[in-house]
Structures are given as structure tokens and as C-alpha cells.
Design an enzyme around this catalytic site. Structure first.
Site, PDB file in Angstrom:
ATOM      1  N   ASP A  47       0.820  -1.217   0.000  1.00 35.66           N
ATOM      2  CA  ASP A  47       0.000   0.000   0.000  1.00 35.66           C
ATOM      3  C   ASP A  47       0.853   1.267   0.000  1.00 35.66           C
ATOM      4  OD1 ASP A  47       0.949  -0.493   2.563  1.00 35.66           O
ATOM      5  OD2 ASP A  47      -1.012  -0.877   3.422  1.00 35.66           O
ATOM      6  N   ASN A 106      -7.623  -2.272  14.159  1.00 37.58           N
ATOM      7  CA  ASN A 106      -9.026  -2.508  13.765  1.00 37.58           C
ATOM      8  C   ASN A 106      -9.158  -3.764  12.885  1.00 37.58           C
ATOM      9  OD1 ASN A 106      -7.909  -1.716  11.361  1.00 37.58           O
ATOM     10  ND2 ASN A 106      -9.350  -0.051  10.951  1.00 37.58           N
ATOM     11  N   HIS A 136      -7.370  -4.447  10.108  1.00 34.17           N
ATOM     12  CA  HIS A 136      -7.067  -4.302   8.671  1.00 34.17           C
ATOM     13  C   HIS A 136      -5.781  -5.040   8.301  1.00 34.17           C
ATOM     14  CE1 HIS A 136      -4.720  -0.224   9.265  1.00 34.17           C
ATOM     15  NE2 HIS A 136      -3.872  -1.218   9.243  1.00 34.17           N
ATOM     16  N   GLU A 146      -9.684  -1.932   5.061  1.00 34.30           N
ATOM     17  CA  GLU A 146     -10.326  -1.562   6.316  1.00 34.30           C
ATOM     18  C   GLU A 146     -11.582  -2.417   6.544  1.00 34.30           C
ATOM     19  OE1 GLU A 146      -8.579   0.183   8.109  1.00 34.30           O
ATOM     20  OE2 GLU A 146      -8.082   2.182   7.359  1.00 34.30           O
TER      21      GLU A 146
HETATM   22  C1  F6R Z   1       1.483  -1.317   6.113  1.00 32.60           C
HETATM   23  C2  F6R Z   1       0.203  -2.003   6.211  1.00 32.60           C
HETATM   24  C3  F6R Z   1      -0.614  -1.960   7.469  1.00 32.60           C
HETATM   25  C4  F6R Z   1       0.199  -2.199   8.732  1.00 32.60           C
HETATM   26  C5  F6R Z   1      -0.696  -2.102   9.960  1.00 32.60           C
HETATM   27  C6  F6R Z   1       0.092  -2.269  11.249  1.00 32.60           C
HETATM   28  O1  F6R Z   1       2.038  -1.492   4.836  1.00 32.60           O
HETATM   29  O2  F6R Z   1      -0.200  -2.575   5.261  1.00 32.60           O
HETATM   30  O3  F6R Z   1      -1.629  -2.932   7.369  1.00 32.60           O
HETATM   31  O4  F6R Z   1       0.797  -3.470   8.677  1.00 32.60           O
HETATM   32  O5  F6R Z   1      -1.337  -0.868   9.975  1.00 32.60           O
HETATM   33  O6  F6R Z   1       0.968  -1.198  11.383  1.00 32.60           O
HETATM   34  P1  F6R Z   1       2.064  -1.158  12.545  1.00 32.60           P
HETATM   35  O7  F6R Z   1       3.035  -2.235  12.250  1.00 32.60           O
HETATM   36  O8  F6R Z   1       2.684   0.206  12.439  1.00 32.60           O
HETATM   37  O9  F6R Z   1       1.336  -1.370  13.828  1.00 32.60           O
END
Ligand code: F6R
Length: 241
Positions: free
Chosen positions: A67, A135, A137, A142
Site C-alpha cells: 500500500d 481494527n 485491517h 479496512e
Molecule cells: C502497512 C500495512 C498496514 C500495517 C498495519 C500495522 O504497509 O499494510 O496494514 O501493517 O497498519 O501497522 P504497525 O506495524 O505500524 O502497527
């Protein structure tokens, strides 16, 4: 879905890095799906350490990132491209032409999604690395995202923006939009490793593993994949029965 629990974040990162290194040594032209965020930072650190010790080459590897933010404006250094360069790509021998990340600066994000989708579909990812949002995701899929979603433009959840505001000067600076691979793209990978660390991920991890499989927790869709591994530290695993 197989689950491995480690004593601490460091052990977790070493174990995930070992999986990636093992794959790349066996299959020199492996295709890796990569994630950003806080969680994989330690994994990339281990990959760089191993590369600098002369053990593993990434010369023939291809990477696809999950992403990228849209609407960062002058905040280029907060982009996931910049994160990947700083944490990994600038320190290994990967061919820059084989690095794929959605371009969040394309003036037409919908066209960028179409173009990225075409590129992904020409390959099959051997190993997809994932984190999990508080959440539930994965990527920026989401809650509410469809099981058969492909690369798309997403309006970021309030919770995601607030969680990610720690990387910005204020909540207002966190982009409203992002481009993400869809659930369908992620599930096409041969193998998936999702990693989670810390008590802040306990609810999402519990929901992913022990809740219903539905789009209120997109990570629960990983239970439909036959080779998904969940690597947790003790804190993230704290609510599992
Ligand atoms: C990032 C991504 C997100 C993160 C998730 C957890 O490329 O795809 O799904 O893996 O938001 O983020 P952290 O590791 O910062 O808690």
C-alpha cells in the site's frame, strides 16, 4: 492458519527474517510481498544485517508493497516508498526496476490502481509479509472491505488515521486516502506471514483467529488461505485461548 508465539519482539523479527532469507537463498528470483509500519522494522534490520555479512543476495528478487498513502503533498519522507528505501532497499543489492509500490503521487489514483493491479497479476507472490491494524485491517483493507477486492483506492478508517498519526506532526497531516492491494490479491500469494507485536494488537489478533470470518475484521479472511502463518510475541497473543 498456523500460529507461532515468541517471547519478545526481537525473537519474532529474527524468526520472520529467517523465513524470508531461507526463501531467497533457495529461490533467487523469489517474489516478495512487503509491508510497512512499525512491526516489520526489526525484520528489515535483520535482512540488512544478513546481507551486509555477505550471506544473501537480492539481485534477482522482485518486491510488491501492499500500500501507499495518497495526498502526502510535501510530506514525501512519510511515504511508504521512502520508508522502504530507508529501512531496506537502500541497503541491499535489489534491482530498482524490480521494486513495485503504488505511486501515491499519480494525479489519477484510480488509473494507478488499475496499473498496479495489472503488474501484480503478471506475477505470483511467493511470500507475503503482513502486519495487522488495531481494527483488524491488512494492507489498508479496512473493516467492510469485500473478500474479492483487488487493488483499490481507500478512504482510511478514523482508527487507522489516529493510530498512524504517531508518524506525523498532527492528525490533520495523516492522509485521508491510500491505495492498497485488495484481499483477493493478498490471498493469491503462495504463503503468507502475518506478524503482530504488543498489547495494542491483542483484540485484533483474537478477532482474526477466534472471531467469525467476515469483513468486520478483514484479517479473519486469512483463515481461508491454506498456507498462512501468524507470528506473534507474547503480548500480542495475550487474549488467545
Ligand atoms: C502497512 C500495512 C498496514 C500495517 C498495519 C500495522 O504497509 O499494510 O496494514 O501493517 O497498519 O501497522 P504497525 O506495524 O505500524 O502497527
Amino acid at each position: 492458519m498456523e500460529i507461532k508465539i515468541f517471547d519478545n519482539y526481537n525473537d519474532l523479527c529474527v524468526a520472520v527474517a529467517d523465513e524470508i532469507i531461507g526463501l531467497v537463498r533457495k529461490k533467487h528470483d523469489a517474489i516478495l510481498g512487503l509491508a510497512t509500519g512499525s512491526t516489520p522494522v526489526g525484520v528489515y534490520r535483520e535482512l540488512v544485517k544478513d546481507f551486509q555479512a555477505g550471506f544473501t543476495s537480492y539481485k534477482n528478487v522482485t518486491t510488491f508493497n501492499l500500500d501507499e498513502y495518497v495526498g502526502l503533498g510535501s510530506n514525501w519522507e512519510k511515504s511508504y516508498r521512502s520508508y522502504m528505501d530507508n529501512n531496506l532497499f537502500n541497503h541491499i543489492d535489489i534491482n530498482p526496476d524490480c521494486i513495485f509500490i503504488p505511486n501515491g503521487y499519480n494525479a489519477n489514483p484510480d488509473l494507478e490502481c488499475e496499473a498496479y493491479e495489472k503488474k501484480i497479476n503478471r506475477h505470483q507472490i511467493d511470500l507475503q509479509l503482513l502486519g495487522i491494524g488495531s481494527n483488524g485491517h491488512i494492507g489498508f483493507n479496512e473493516p467492510g472491505t469485500a473478500f474479492d477486492s483487488v487493488t483499490h483506492l481507500v478512504r482510511l478508517d478514523k482508527k487507522t488515521r489516529s493510530d498512524n498519526s504517531r508518524f506525523f506532526n498532527s492528525l490533520d497531516e495523516v492522509p485521508l486516502l491510500a491505495i492498497t492491494m485488495g484481499i483477493k490479491n493478498i490471498l493469491k500469494s503462495k504463503k503468507i506471514i502475518l506478524m503482530a507485536s504488543g498489547t495494542g494488537k491483542q483484540n485484533a489478533v483474537f478477532r482474526m483467529i477466534q472471531g467469525p470470518v467476515d469483513n468486520s475484521c478483514p484479517a479473519s479472511f486469512l483463515r481461508e488461505h491454506s498456507d498462512t502463518w501468524v507470528y506473534l510475541d507474547k503480548d500480542a497473543a495475550g487474549k488467545l485461548e
